[in-house]
Motif scaffolding. Structure first.
Motif, PDB file in Angstrom:
ATOM      1  N   ASP A 193     -23.697 -13.667   1.174  1.00  0.00           N
ATOM      2  CA  ASP A 193     -22.807 -13.498  -0.137  1.00  0.00           C
ATOM      3  C   ASP A 193     -21.685 -13.849  -0.497  1.00  0.00           C
ATOM      4  O   ASP A 193     -21.064 -13.804  -1.506  1.00  0.00           O
ATOM      5  CB  ASP A 193     -22.780 -11.951  -0.302  1.00  0.00           C
ATOM      6  N   GLY A 194     -20.742 -14.604   0.387  1.00  0.00           N
ATOM      7  CA  GLY A 194     -19.700 -15.080   0.233  1.00  0.00           C
ATOM      8  C   GLY A 194     -18.790 -15.540   1.464  1.00  0.00           C
ATOM      9  O   GLY A 194     -19.410 -16.007   2.546  1.00  0.00           O
ATOM     10  N   PRO A 195     -17.363 -15.856   1.230  1.00  0.00           N
ATOM     11  CA  PRO A 195     -16.715 -16.571   2.352  1.00  0.00           C
ATOM     12  C   PRO A 195     -16.968 -15.818   3.494  1.00  0.00           C
ATOM     13  O   PRO A 195     -16.801 -16.397   4.784  1.00  0.00           O
ATOM     14  CB  PRO A 195     -15.368 -16.707   1.936  1.00  0.00           C
ATOM     15  N   ILE A 196     -16.541 -14.777   3.362  1.00  0.00           N
ATOM     16  CA  ILE A 196     -16.618 -13.838   4.850  1.00  0.00           C
ATOM     17  C   ILE A 196     -18.138 -13.990   5.591  1.00  0.00           C
ATOM     18  O   ILE A 196     -17.801 -14.141   6.676  1.00  0.00           O
ATOM     19  CB  ILE A 196     -16.094 -12.435   4.307  1.00  0.00           C
ATOM     20  N   MET A 253     -14.146 -22.931   8.823  1.00  0.00           N
ATOM     21  CA  MET A 253     -13.709 -23.493   7.940  1.00  0.00           C
ATOM     22  C   MET A 253     -14.934 -24.141   7.030  1.00  0.00           C
ATOM     23  O   MET A 253     -14.794 -23.744   5.678  1.00  0.00           O
ATOM     24  CB  MET A 253     -12.632 -24.820   8.094  1.00  0.00           C
ATOM     25  N   LEU A 254     -15.824 -24.602   7.632  1.00  0.00           N
ATOM     26  CA  LEU A 254     -16.882 -24.918   6.953  1.00  0.00           C
ATOM     27  C   LEU A 254     -17.576 -23.645   6.415  1.00  0.00           C
ATOM     28  O   LEU A 254     -18.068 -23.844   5.335  1.00  0.00           O
ATOM     29  CB  LEU A 254     -17.795 -25.625   7.805  1.00  0.00           C
ATOM     30  N   GLY A 259     -19.809 -20.180   2.374  1.00  0.00           N
ATOM     31  CA  GLY A 259     -20.156 -18.861   1.663  1.00  0.00           C
ATOM     32  C   GLY A 259     -19.366 -18.795   0.223  1.00  0.00           C
ATOM     33  O   GLY A 259     -19.914 -18.109  -0.780  1.00  0.00           O
ATOM     34  N   TYR A 260     -18.239 -19.509  -0.085  1.00  0.00           N
ATOM     35  CA  TYR A 260     -17.626 -19.554  -1.535  1.00  0.00           C
ATOM     36  C   TYR A 260     -18.806 -20.161  -2.296  1.00  0.00           C
ATOM     37  O   TYR A 260     -18.982 -19.693  -3.579  1.00  0.00           O
ATOM     38  CB  TYR A 260     -16.356 -20.391  -1.489  1.00  0.00           C
ATOM     39  N   VAL A 270     -23.971 -25.539  -2.672  1.00  0.00           N
ATOM     40  CA  VAL A 270     -23.802 -25.076  -1.297  1.00  0.00           C
ATOM     41  C   VAL A 270     -24.013 -26.385  -0.493  1.00  0.00           C
ATOM     42  O   VAL A 270     -23.146 -26.628   0.425  1.00  0.00           O
ATOM     43  CB  VAL A 270     -24.924 -24.166  -0.878  1.00  0.00           C
ATOM     44  N   LEU A 271     -24.753 -27.449  -0.839  1.00  0.00           N
ATOM     45  CA  LEU A 271     -25.080 -28.344   0.052  1.00  0.00           C
ATOM     46  C   LEU A 271     -23.542 -29.492  -0.302  1.00  0.00           C
ATOM     47  O   LEU A 271     -23.092 -29.940   0.665  1.00  0.00           O
ATOM     48  CB  LEU A 271     -26.272 -29.348  -0.624  1.00  0.00           C
ATOM     49  N   GLY A 272     -23.387 -29.524  -1.169  1.00  0.00           N
ATOM     50  CA  GLY A 272     -22.011 -30.258  -1.443  1.00  0.00           C
ATOM     51  C   GLY A 272     -20.715 -29.527  -0.847  1.00  0.00           C
ATOM     52  O   GLY A 272     -19.890 -30.317  -0.386  1.00  0.00           O
TER      53      GLY A 272
END
Length: 443
Positions: A193-196, A253-254, A259-260, A270-272
């Protein structure tokens, strides 16, 4: 992050929420009871259950593909460890494996702390660990054996150890670990769902990779020192104690980039983001490996180059966790006008202090597990609502539109589960208060 306002109101007008069958104002929320103190303080207020019936439970079919993949990864991990045990010696492997558990434990405990707000499924974390500890290691060894000759062919005078550590290892290892992050996104899209989430999934993959790699490095150092402990102590301190989070920070980092993108877009984004996220992961990895080839005091280089990176990563995690809390508050606030949550319940469910007070209150009458489930459901609901808002922008018939329809069904199911959890909480509280006011007579 966008604060609630006109944009949010427009989104809610375009995406009407299912309404609660009974007005929440007629029912007492857990937050209202929380302010009354422990059971026995005063009579429990009455509670009305929701009139709107919950949808019939659907049988969740066994995802055979996921089970097969997990079994394959477990087998690959065990096979990899067995090969390393044969290469360095079983007794050395056991000693080095025990030492490698130290940095692994540090990383896993830290990742679980990062993941506290909205914990990821344990099976997904096991999948990620096995990918890192087994498949990523094997793939990196195989691909690395192809890549390094290509890198050294263009410059025969270059130091192969330098090229291998600073160029080949970051390129190959981060690509192999990152492939696991991308695979987890496709397999666990509903909970990515997100960066975390990206940091946690990437971190557990990296922790698994570092665990297997540490065993190999520890064993090689021990054997090269002729079995003398001094050879093992030095590398254990450097890799296991001074930089246990190295791989976690690189791949994290990746994961944050992926996640963002997962929160704000579809597969293409997401692929980009995955490709973009490889760049800082590889750069940090190469920078860290270059320390061993720079002439100078290692401790000074460590303090100047690695410590600031760790501080920046830790600061970023703190900001990301706060952003998750803000998002939870924003999305749960969407449900207040529809009657699913009361206004006082939102800060109770969307703040660390509110959750701690709620859990302390629920434990006074033995409902701590129910409160944890209520909090978990509310958090999952908030992130599901965010995914609905994103997927609503998809064109009819697109993949985003299909995800939008599926997420709406999940949203309604979560709403009814949350209402049922609240009902159980209030029912248990009422029973505890009644028992405190009317204790049984002793014969």
């Amino acid at each position: 992050m966008t604060e609630p306002g006109n944009w949010q109101n427009q989104q809610n007008q375009q995406l009407p929420l299912p309404r609660s069958g009974a007005p929440l104002q007629q029912a007492h929320s857990a937050q209202e009871l929380l302010s009354q103190g422990p059971p026995g303080a005063q009579p429990a207020p009455s509670h009305e259950y929701w009139a709107h019936p919950a949808p019939a439970p659907r049988r969740r079919p066994l995802v055979v593909t996921n089970v097969i993949l997990l079994c394959v990864l477990l087998a690959v991990t065990l096979g990899t460890l067995a090969v390393f045990a044969f290469a360095i010696g079983v007794s050395v492997f056991l000693v080095c494996g025990a030492l490698a558990l130290v940095p692994l434990t540090i990383c896993v405990v830290t990742l679980m702390w990062i993941d506290r707000w909205e914990p990821e499924p344990k099976t997904a974390l096991l999948f990620g660990f096995c990918w890192g500890a087994g498949m990523a290691v094997v793939t990196a060894l195989v691909v690395g054996s192809w890549v390094q000759p290509l890198l050294t062919a263009s410059n025969a005078s270059a130091d192969p150890d330098l090229i291998g550590a600073v160029i080949q290892a970051p390129l190959v290892e981060e690509f192999c670990k990152g492939a696991g992050v991308l695979l987890l996104f496709f397999l666990r899209r509903r909970t990515f769902d997100g960066p975390i989430d990206g940091v946690v999934y990437a971190g557990i993959i990296a922790a698994g990779f570092a665990f297997t790699e540490n065993i190999l490095y520890f064993g090689q150092a021990f054997n090269e020192a002729g079995g003398h402990p001094s050879g093992l102590v030095g590398i254990f301190v450097m890799r296991g104690l001074m930089s246990p989070f190295a791989h976690v920070m690189f791949t994290g980092m990746l994961g944050a980039c992926v996640g963002y993108a997962a929160r704000h877009g579809g597969t293409a984004l997401v692929l980009g983001a995955w490709v973009v996220g490889l760049v800082p992961a590889m750069l940090l990895h190469g920078l860290r490996n270059s320390l061993t080839f720079i002439h100078g005091n290692f401790l000074v280089l460590y303090l100047v180059m690695q410590v600031p990176v760790f501080i920046l990563c830790f600061t970023g995690i703190v900001f990301l966790r706060r952003a998750e809390a803000r998002l939870t508050r924003q999305r749960l606030s969407d449900y207040v006008p529809a009657g699913w949550f009361s206004q006082p319940e939102v800060p109770m469910l969307a703040s660390g202090g509110g959750r701690r007070r709620a859990l302390a209150w629920s434990k006074t009458f033995g409902a701590g597990k129910v409160m944890k489930e209520f909090i978990r459901l509310a958090t999952r609901l908030a992130f599901t609502r965010q995914r609905i808002l994103v997927d609503a922008r998809g064109a009819p018939g697109s993949a985003a539109a299909s995800r939008f329809a599926a997420a709406q069904g999940q949203e309604l199911t979560l709403l009814h589960k949350a209402a049922a959890a609240r009902g159980e909480l209030l029912g248990r509280h009422g029973a505890a208060v009644a028992a405190a006011q009317h204790p049984p007579l002793n014969n």
